[in-house]
Design a protein around this motif. Structure first.
Motif, PDB file in Angstrom:
ATOM      1  N   ILE A 333     -44.670 -36.349  -0.316  1.00 27.23           N
ATOM      2  CA  ILE A 333     -43.494 -35.494  -0.194  1.00 27.23           C
ATOM      3  C   ILE A 333     -43.262 -34.783  -1.540  1.00 27.23           C
ATOM      4  O   ILE A 333     -42.461 -35.255  -2.364  1.00 27.23           O
ATOM      5  N   PRO A 334     -43.968 -33.702  -1.789  1.00 24.51           N
ATOM      6  CA  PRO A 334     -43.813 -32.994  -3.071  1.00 24.51           C
ATOM      7  C   PRO A 334     -42.376 -32.519  -3.288  1.00 24.51           C
ATOM      8  O   PRO A 334     -41.739 -31.998  -2.378  1.00 24.51           O
ATOM      9  N   VAL A 335     -41.897 -32.715  -4.519  1.00 16.72           N
ATOM     10  CA  VAL A 335     -40.544 -32.317  -4.881  1.00 16.72           C
ATOM     11  C   VAL A 335     -40.613 -31.359  -6.074  1.00 16.72           C
ATOM     12  O   VAL A 335     -41.276 -31.622  -7.068  1.00 16.72           O
ATOM     13  N   ASN A 336     -39.914 -30.236  -5.929  1.00 13.28           N
ATOM     14  CA  ASN A 336     -39.850 -29.216  -6.981  1.00 13.28           C
ATOM     15  C   ASN A 336     -41.230 -28.666  -7.345  1.00 13.28           C
ATOM     16  O   ASN A 336     -41.582 -28.562  -8.524  1.00 13.28           O
ATOM     17  N   VAL A 337     -41.969 -28.257  -6.319  1.00 13.74           N
ATOM     18  CA  VAL A 337     -43.256 -27.617  -6.591  1.00 13.74           C
ATOM     19  C   VAL A 337     -43.087 -26.242  -7.232  1.00 13.74           C
ATOM     20  O   VAL A 337     -44.025 -25.691  -7.788  1.00 13.74           O
ATOM     21  N   SER A 338     -41.877 -25.690  -7.190  1.00 14.33           N
ATOM     22  CA  SER A 338     -41.595 -24.452  -7.916  1.00 14.33           C
ATOM     23  C   SER A 338     -41.612 -24.677  -9.423  1.00 14.33           C
ATOM     24  O   SER A 338     -41.778 -23.735 -10.204  1.00 14.33           O
ATOM     25  N   GLY A 339     -41.447 -25.914  -9.848  1.00 15.62           N
ATOM     26  CA  GLY A 339     -41.217 -26.264 -11.238  1.00 15.62           C
ATOM     27  C   GLY A 339     -39.794 -26.713 -11.478  1.00 15.62           C
ATOM     28  O   GLY A 339     -39.479 -27.303 -12.512  1.00 15.62           O
ATOM     29  N   GLY A 340     -38.906 -26.419 -10.503  1.00 12.16           N
ATOM     30  CA  GLY A 340     -37.521 -26.853 -10.588  1.00 12.16           C
ATOM     31  C   GLY A 340     -36.767 -26.218 -11.739  1.00 12.16           C
ATOM     32  O   GLY A 340     -37.263 -25.335 -12.437  1.00 12.16           O
ATOM     33  N   LEU A 341     -35.532 -26.680 -11.927  1.00  8.47           N
ATOM     34  CA  LEU A 341     -34.741 -26.180 -13.051  1.00  8.47           C
ATOM     35  C   LEU A 341     -35.366 -26.562 -14.378  1.00  8.47           C
ATOM     36  O   LEU A 341     -35.118 -25.909 -15.395  1.00  8.47           O
ATOM     37  N   ALA A 342     -36.198 -27.593 -14.395  1.00  3.84           N
ATOM     38  CA  ALA A 342     -36.912 -27.958 -15.613  1.00  3.84           C
ATOM     39  C   ALA A 342     -37.756 -26.799 -16.119  1.00  3.84           C
ATOM     40  O   ALA A 342     -37.908 -26.616 -17.327  1.00  3.84           O
ATOM     41  N   SER A 343     -38.303 -26.005 -15.195  1.00  2.00           N
ATOM     42  CA  SER A 343     -39.166 -24.878 -15.564  1.00  2.00           C
ATOM     43  C   SER A 343     -38.435 -23.547 -15.526  1.00  2.00           C
ATOM     44  O   SER A 343     -38.878 -22.590 -16.167  1.00  2.00           O
ATOM     45  N   PHE A 344     -37.340 -23.467 -14.770  1.00  2.00           N
ATOM     46  CA  PHE A 344     -36.591 -22.215 -14.637  1.00  2.00           C
ATOM     47  C   PHE A 344     -35.356 -22.173 -15.528  1.00  2.00           C
ATOM     48  O   PHE A 344     -35.047 -21.148 -16.125  1.00  2.00           O
ATOM     49  N   GLY A 345     -34.615 -23.278 -15.633  1.00  2.00           N
ATOM     50  CA  GLY A 345     -33.285 -23.260 -16.219  1.00  2.00           C
ATOM     51  C   GLY A 345     -32.270 -22.849 -15.176  1.00  2.00           C
ATOM     52  O   GLY A 345     -32.610 -22.408 -14.076  1.00  2.00           O
ATOM     53  N   GLU A 346     -30.997 -23.015 -15.536  1.00  2.00           N
ATOM     54  CA  GLU A 346     -29.913 -22.686 -14.610  1.00  2.00           C
ATOM     55  C   GLU A 346     -29.531 -21.214 -14.682  1.00  2.00           C
ATOM     56  O   GLU A 346     -29.147 -20.722 -15.740  1.00  2.00           O
ATOM     57  N   ALA A 347     -29.634 -20.534 -13.564  1.00  2.00           N
ATOM     58  CA  ALA A 347     -29.023 -19.215 -13.364  1.00  2.00           C
ATOM     59  C   ALA A 347     -28.104 -19.411 -12.166  1.00  2.00           C
ATOM     60  O   ALA A 347     -28.501 -19.229 -11.017  1.00  2.00           O
ATOM     61  N   VAL A 348     -26.884 -19.813 -12.426  1.00  2.00           N
ATOM     62  CA  VAL A 348     -26.032 -20.527 -11.471  1.00  2.00           C
ATOM     63  C   VAL A 348     -25.941 -19.898 -10.079  1.00  2.00           C
ATOM     64  O   VAL A 348     -26.238 -20.564  -9.082  1.00  2.00           O
ATOM     65  N   PRO A 349     -25.562 -18.626  -9.913  1.00  2.00           N
ATOM     66  CA  PRO A 349     -25.420 -18.105  -8.547  1.00  2.00           C
ATOM     67  C   PRO A 349     -26.754 -17.887  -7.839  1.00  2.00           C
ATOM     68  O   PRO A 349     -26.788 -17.710  -6.625  1.00  2.00           O
ATOM     69  N   ALA A 350     -27.847 -17.890  -8.619  1.00  2.00           N
ATOM     70  CA  ALA A 350     -29.153 -17.560  -8.046  1.00  2.00           C
ATOM     71  C   ALA A 350     -29.964 -18.776  -7.642  1.00  2.00           C
ATOM     72  O   ALA A 350     -30.857 -18.680  -6.795  1.00  2.00           O
ATOM     73  N   GLN A 351     -29.675 -19.952  -8.225  1.00  2.00           N
ATOM     74  CA  GLN A 351     -30.640 -21.041  -8.108  1.00  2.00           C
ATOM     75  C   GLN A 351     -30.762 -21.612  -6.695  1.00  2.00           C
ATOM     76  O   GLN A 351     -31.884 -21.934  -6.261  1.00  2.00           O
ATOM     77  N   ALA A 352     -29.677 -21.724  -5.948  1.00  2.00           N
ATOM     78  CA  ALA A 352     -29.816 -22.236  -4.579  1.00  2.00           C
ATOM     79  C   ALA A 352     -30.537 -21.234  -3.681  1.00  2.00           C
ATOM     80  O   ALA A 352     -31.220 -21.624  -2.723  1.00  2.00           O
ATOM     81  N   ILE A 353     -30.393 -19.937  -3.985  1.00  2.00           N
ATOM     82  CA  ILE A 353     -31.147 -18.915  -3.245  1.00  2.00           C
ATOM     83  C   ILE A 353     -32.617 -18.992  -3.623  1.00  2.00           C
ATOM     84  O   ILE A 353     -33.505 -18.900  -2.753  1.00  2.00           O
ATOM     85  N   ALA A 354     -32.896 -19.176  -4.905  1.00  2.00           N
ATOM     86  CA  ALA A 354     -34.284 -19.295  -5.355  1.00  2.00           C
ATOM     87  C   ALA A 354     -34.979 -20.482  -4.699  1.00  2.00           C
ATOM     88  O   ALA A 354     -36.177 -20.419  -4.393  1.00  2.00           O
ATOM     89  N   GLN A 355     -34.250 -21.576  -4.473  1.00  2.00           N
ATOM     90  CA  GLN A 355     -34.838 -22.721  -3.783  1.00  2.00           C
ATOM     91  C   GLN A 355     -35.309 -22.326  -2.381  1.00  2.00           C
ATOM     92  O   GLN A 355     -36.382 -22.738  -1.926  1.00  2.00           O
ATOM     93  N   VAL A 356     -34.495 -21.528  -1.680  1.00  2.00           N
ATOM     94  CA  VAL A 356     -34.884 -21.090  -0.331  1.00  2.00           C
ATOM     95  C   VAL A 356     -36.049 -20.115  -0.403  1.00  2.00           C
ATOM     96  O   VAL A 356     -36.922 -20.112   0.477  1.00  2.00           O
ATOM     97  N   CYS A 357     -36.099 -19.290  -1.446  1.00  2.00           N
ATOM     98  CA  CYS A 357     -37.266 -18.427  -1.646  1.00  2.00           C
ATOM     99  C   CYS A 357     -38.541 -19.263  -1.724  1.00  2.00           C
ATOM    100  O   CYS A 357     -39.558 -18.940  -1.101  1.00  2.00           O
ATOM    101  N   GLU A 358     -38.486 -20.349  -2.512  1.00  2.00           N
ATOM    102  CA  GLU A 358     -39.669 -21.205  -2.645  1.00  2.00           C
ATOM    103  C   GLU A 358     -40.051 -21.828  -1.309  1.00  2.00           C
ATOM    104  O   GLU A 358     -41.245 -21.854  -0.943  1.00  2.00           O
ATOM    105  N   LEU A 359     -39.073 -22.328  -0.557  1.00  2.00           N
ATOM    106  CA  LEU A 359     -39.397 -22.863   0.772  1.00  2.00           C
ATOM    107  C   LEU A 359     -40.047 -21.801   1.637  1.00  2.00           C
ATOM    108  O   LEU A 359     -41.015 -22.076   2.367  1.00  2.00           O
TER     109      LEU A 359
END
Length: 396
Positions: A333-359
């Protein structure tokens, strides 16, 4: 009527520190999503903006701001603010409009121009604001909470600082494969251990940065997707935006105390676990059906907590899942294959949308070197200040 909505397009502005307006980042992401969807801006019936509160007016009232930047064309507009859950709230608002028949196509956009360093309170006195109070009374910046969570896991479950570091190593390796990530360099356990202690036991590389960035989605009704020639689109199956239940017995941002259980028994699950359960119930699936997860790794220890909150393993077994390699690319069950916030950092209004982009890209098998083989179902997990739940389930 189906309860699914189609994801026709996804787009990002790369994360970083670019020194530009959030409007510029959101516009780039929106145009990328429209181009991927093959939908003209003038054919969008509604735009929903996830708002930031930086720099005065909340996101300049984000929905209309992005509509103006793209060119006024008469679309409906809405703006939402739910701190780090703003993106999921925006997706939920867009889905509601589509299912209500108010629009066939909705553009969802979130973007941020973040301040340097860790988040701090805006100016002015707000003694009824728990976020303001915890800064002013305790001097408790976000990393202090992350350190408390980490210490709790060490005390209750036996997690170690090396386990936390291994989460960063995993996510950095996957972020190195993502062209939109801010940090695209692999790190070693020794490098994490050598980074500055910020909030004991967490080091600098255990905690995510603050970033600029933007993300956008083009959502539509299933009927529009068929007319548009998209035969088997990625679909949003569930969105969870639940609030906590009283009494809330786990310390959580930004609160500085927990509820008493003297008169009322505590609920059978934590707030974060309830976010996932609501999403699973709406989608009619369980954690065993997941192909991957994108979770809110403000710190390495918090990612481990999400493994348990999402039901990927039993309570206290997150480290076992990590050590087995189950949550890395190629694992069960891979978790944060995008790299997660560890690799992106917080861009608060965008991050939950970015998660759906990755899915979306994973479920389409368009994720390149970080592709999860045979991905069919994915979940995002996020959480906003003041009790905003955030989870999205997408299927293919």
């Amino acid at each position: 009527m189906t309860d699914d909505v189609a994801v026709l397009g996804a787009g990002l502005h790369p994360w970083g520190k670019w020194g530009r307006s959030f409007v510029a980042y959101g516009t780039v992401a929106a145009r990328a999503a429209l181009a991927e969807a093959g939908v003209a801006w003038r054919d969008v019936g509604s735009i929903v903006g996830a708002a930031t509160v930086r720099g005065g007016y909340p996101g300049h009232v984000a929905g209309a701001t992005f509509a103006k930047a793209l060119g006024w064309q008469g679309a409906r507009t809405a703006s939402v603010y739910a701190a780090c859950a703003s993106g999921a709230q925006a997706v939920n608002a867009a889905r509601a409009q589509i299912l209500a028949g108010l629009a066939d196509v909705v553009l969802v956009v979130g973007a941020e121009s973040a301040p340097k360093g860790f988040f701090r309170p805006a100016g002015g006195d707000r003694p009824d604001d728990p976020d303001w109070l915890r800064f002013r009374i305790l001097g408790a910046a976000n990393p202090m909470y992350f350190g408390l969570y980490a210490r709790r896991r060490m005390a209750v479950h036996g997690d170690t600082i090396d386990d936390f570091a291994q989460v960063k190593v995993k996510n950095a390796a996957m972020g190195a494969l993502n062209p939109n990530a801010r940090y695209r360099k692999r790190v070693t356990l020794d490098e994490v251990a050598a980074s500055t202690v910020v909030a004991d036991p967490l080091r600098l590389l255990d905690i995510c940065a603050t970033s600029d960035g933007g993300a956008a989605l083009v959502l539509s009704s299933m009927e529009f997707a068929r007319r548009h020639g998209t035969v088997a689109p990625v679909r949003i199956r569930a969105v969870s935006t639940v609030t906590p239940r009283f009494p809330n017995t786990v310390l959580d941002l930004p609160d500085i105390a927990t509820d008493s259980t003297a008169a009322v028994e505590p609920p059978g699950e934590t707030f974060r676990a309830s976010i996932a359960r609501a999403a699973y119930e709406e989608a009619g699936i369980g954690p065993q059906d997941l192909s991957l997860a994108e979770v809110y790794d403000l710190s390495t220890a918090l990612e481990l907590q999400w493994y348990e909150d999402l039901g990927l393993c039993a309570e206290g077994q997150a480290v076992k899942l990590l050590r087995e390699g189950s949550t890395t690319l190629g694992g069960r069950i891979p978790v944060n294959v995008s790299g997660g916030l560890a690799s992106f950092g917080e861009a608060v209004p965008a991050q939950a949308i970015a998660q759906v982009c990755e899915l979306t890209w994973q479920l389409r098998e368009d994720a390149g070197g970080r592709q999860v083989a045979g991905a069919r179902v994915g979940i995002t997990a996020n959480q906003g200040l003041f009790g905003h739940g955030s989870a999205v389930i997408a299927v293919r």
